[in-house]
Design a protein around this motif. Structure first.
Motif, short mmCIF file in Angstrom:
data_model
loop_
_atom_site.label_atom_id
_atom_site.label_comp_id
_atom_site.label_asym_id
_atom_site.label_seq_id
_atom_site.Cartn_x
_atom_site.Cartn_y
_atom_site.Cartn_z
N VAL A 85 24.16 -13.22 -8.89
CA VAL A 85 24.04 -13.20 -10.35
C VAL A 85 23.58 -14.54 -10.92
N LEU A 86 23.75 -15.63 -10.16
CA LEU A 86 23.36 -16.94 -10.68
C LEU A 86 21.85 -17.05 -10.85
N PRO A 87 21.02 -16.77 -9.82
CA PRO A 87 19.57 -16.81 -10.05
C PRO A 87 19.09 -15.72 -11.00
N LEU A 88 19.76 -14.58 -11.02
CA LEU A 88 19.38 -13.53 -11.96
C LEU A 88 19.58 -14.01 -13.40
N SER A 89 20.67 -14.70 -13.64
CA SER A 89 20.94 -15.22 -14.98
C SER A 89 19.96 -16.31 -15.34
N PHE A 90 19.63 -17.17 -14.37
CA PHE A 90 18.70 -18.27 -14.63
C PHE A 90 17.30 -17.74 -14.92
N SER A 91 16.75 -16.92 -14.01
CA SER A 91 15.38 -16.42 -14.18
C SER A 91 15.29 -15.43 -15.34
N GLY A 92 16.36 -14.65 -15.55
CA GLY A 92 16.34 -13.70 -16.66
C GLY A 92 16.29 -14.41 -18.00
N GLY A 93 17.10 -15.47 -18.15
CA GLY A 93 17.08 -16.23 -19.39
C GLY A 93 15.74 -16.88 -19.65
N ALA A 94 15.11 -17.40 -18.57
CA ALA A 94 13.80 -18.04 -18.72
C ALA A 94 12.74 -17.03 -19.15
N LEU A 95 12.72 -15.86 -18.49
CA LEU A 95 11.71 -14.87 -18.81
C LEU A 95 11.91 -14.27 -20.20
N ALA A 96 13.17 -14.22 -20.64
CA ALA A 96 13.46 -13.63 -21.94
C ALA A 96 13.28 -14.59 -23.11
#
Length: 516
Positions: free
Chosen positions: A39-50
């Motif tokens: 969940v850590l990279p998902l949260s990082f990359s998701g926030g950046a893309l959003a």
């Protein structure tokens, strides 16, 4: 970002007698911690893309949008070592459960955030929870497994983290396209909930009776230094590098760093033993996460902004393109480990950084709006190069110091890696804004003031062209300005990466130190 806690099992004791409600299931234990790592990279990359979609939804300022990612990375990096100390003292399971439960709840609250300020505050608190989850989970795994089994589970943990990096942008792009930016935070929410339930049922509690006391002075001064430095870097494009506020923030950061060093030199049980920096190889290893921040991590934020905000691609299309950069993280660490049986690890890491530097130089030459065939090869080359040191640096972090100092060395390395990500993102964002501001031509419709130039440059740096378009520049002009600024930035990042490679060759030329 996951590291092994090298504490000896014989020094550990259960904090409570075994309970029938806690079952010993190695597979479930590994699954609980690996889901948290996912969940850590998902949260990082998701926030950046959003970020572009969040900016359009809330009509946020460039500075506020920069904090979507930086708030999370700042608290995550500054509290990681402290969380490890708390886990050893108060219980690995307790810290892990508190961390993943808090992370999951905060993910839900972020998805429901009513405004940008609330979202950024929640992201900062989410970083605290992420630090607890990672530190507690890693320490718990280290106590459950020994020898080769421990190596294998930590390798699996790194692979899972790579999967999150590789496919996080794509899954986030699909969710944004179909359901909006709030849906990006639903996937980490589900994985976090699964991790929490498994951890509650299968993890056993352990503590280290010899754990050092919490170095609150070091924690507070280190956190203050990172917060002041990051804020100063983010404020500089809007206020100017010579503005009193900017200079005051940077001076306060320097003062906090001096205070931190003074505390760590005098305290009996420091958070960071400065004597480790006597080992040249230890210094060289610390350069590896810093270099990968500038040649890889910052691109996870910059490129989606370019693809969506500047080039006008859909979030899903941007996510597909990002696979070329992040997918090598799934493969190259294993290649690096295989090569390390034949070549020195320092040589492999340095060559990887050189390859990444060449990829960055190539990437800077690709025109804005170019086809996928033009942009994918340099992204792939950069990801391949960054993947080589990525696969070795966690192991190197504890192999270049005496065995009795391996635990602290691992904590220092993890902190430098995560804190470096936050600082590098702030620094690169400020540099891109400065380069854009220096290249913007006079507006065609009216005279442009210096105060109006900064918001336009900051907006363009985060992919928001609307502000600049409203002030008289054409879309073609803005794309050309962005292209020139991105090229200069890529060249600067390439030079930093290549310089880091040369330094790694030098510091790691002697290999590892003798283990006691």
């Amino acid at each position: 970002m996951t590291t092994e806690s090298p504490a000896l099992p014989c020094s550990e004791i259960p904090s409570s007698p075994p309970s029938a409600s806690v079952r010993r299931s190695p597979a479930a234990i590994v699954a609980a911690v690996c889901l948290a790592a996912l969940v850590l990279p998902l949260s990082f990359s998701g926030g950046a893309l959003a970020t572009p979609a969040i900016g359009a939804y809330f009509n946020g300022s460039p500075l506020a949008l920069n904090w979507i990612t930086n708030a999370f990375m700042l608290t995550f990096g500054s509290c990681l070592m402290a969380a490890g100390t708390l886990a050893d003292r108060y219980g690995r399971k307790r810290i892990f459960i508190c961390g993943i439960a808090g992370f999951t709840l905060l993910t839900l609250l972020i998805a429901l955030a009513p405004g940008l300020i609330a979202l950024n505050v929640l992201r900062a608190v989410q970083g605290l929870a992420a630090a607890a989850a990672l530190a507690g989970g890693s320490a718990a795994l280290a106590q459950e497994f020994e020898g080769h089994a421990r190596t294998r589970v930590f390798s699996l943990m790194g692979t899972v983290f790579g999967i999150g990096l590789a496919f996080g942008p794509l899954s986030s792009g699909v969710l944004i396209d179909r359901f909006g930016w709030r849906a990006v935070f639903c996937v980490p929410l589900l994985f976090g909930l699964a991790s929490l339930l498994l951890g509650l049922r299968y993890l056993r509690e352990t503590v280290n009776p010899q754990a050092s006391r919490v170095d609150w002075g070091g924690i507070l001064s280190f956190t203050a230094m990172l917060a002041l430095l990051t804020t100063g870097l983010l404020e500089a494009p809007a206020r100017g590098w010579s503005a009193p506020v900017t200079l005051a923030l940077l001076a306060a950061a320097l003062l906090s760093l001096s205070l931190f060093i003074a505390i760590e030199r005098r305290i009996a049980e420091p958070m960071l033993d400065l004597r480790l920096f006597r080992f040249p190889a230890f210094v060289g290893v610390q350069l590896l996460p810093v270099a990968t921040c500038f040649c890889f991590v910052v691109l996870l934020v910059l490129l989606p902004i370019r693809f969506i905000g500047i080039e006008g691609r859909s979030p899903m299309a941007a996510g597909v393109l990002m696979i070329a950069l992040s997918a090598p993280i799934l493969v190259m660490p294993a290649v690096a480990v295989w090569l390390s049986g034949r070549l020195p690890a320092g040589l492999i890491s340095g060559v990887g950084l050189l390859v990444a530097g060449v990829g960055l130089l190539w990437l800077g030459q690709v025109e804005v709006g170019a086809s996928a065939a033009a942009i994918l090869p340099p992204m792939l080359l950069t990801g391949i190069g960054a993947g080589l040191p990525w696969g070795l640096m966690d192991g190197l972090s504890v192999s270049v110091v005496p065995r009795e100092q391996a635990g602290m060395a691992s904590g220092i390395f993890s902190t430098i890696r995560v804190a470096g990500e936050g600082v590098s993102l702030a620094l690169v964002s400020a540099a891109l804004s400065y380069l854009i501001a220096a290249s913007l031509p006079p507006a065609a419709l009216h005279l442009q003031t210096a105060s109006g130039m900064a918001p336009a440059a900051q907006g363009l740096a985060i992919g928001d062209m609307s502000n600049a378009l409203s002030q008289g520049w054409s879309a073609l002009q803005l794309q050309q300005v962005y292209q020139g600024a991105f090229r200069s930035l890529s060249e600067g990042l390439a030079l930093l990466t290549i310089a880091s490679a040369l330094a790694v060759f030098w510091f790691l030329r002697g290999g590892t130190v003798a283990r006691s």
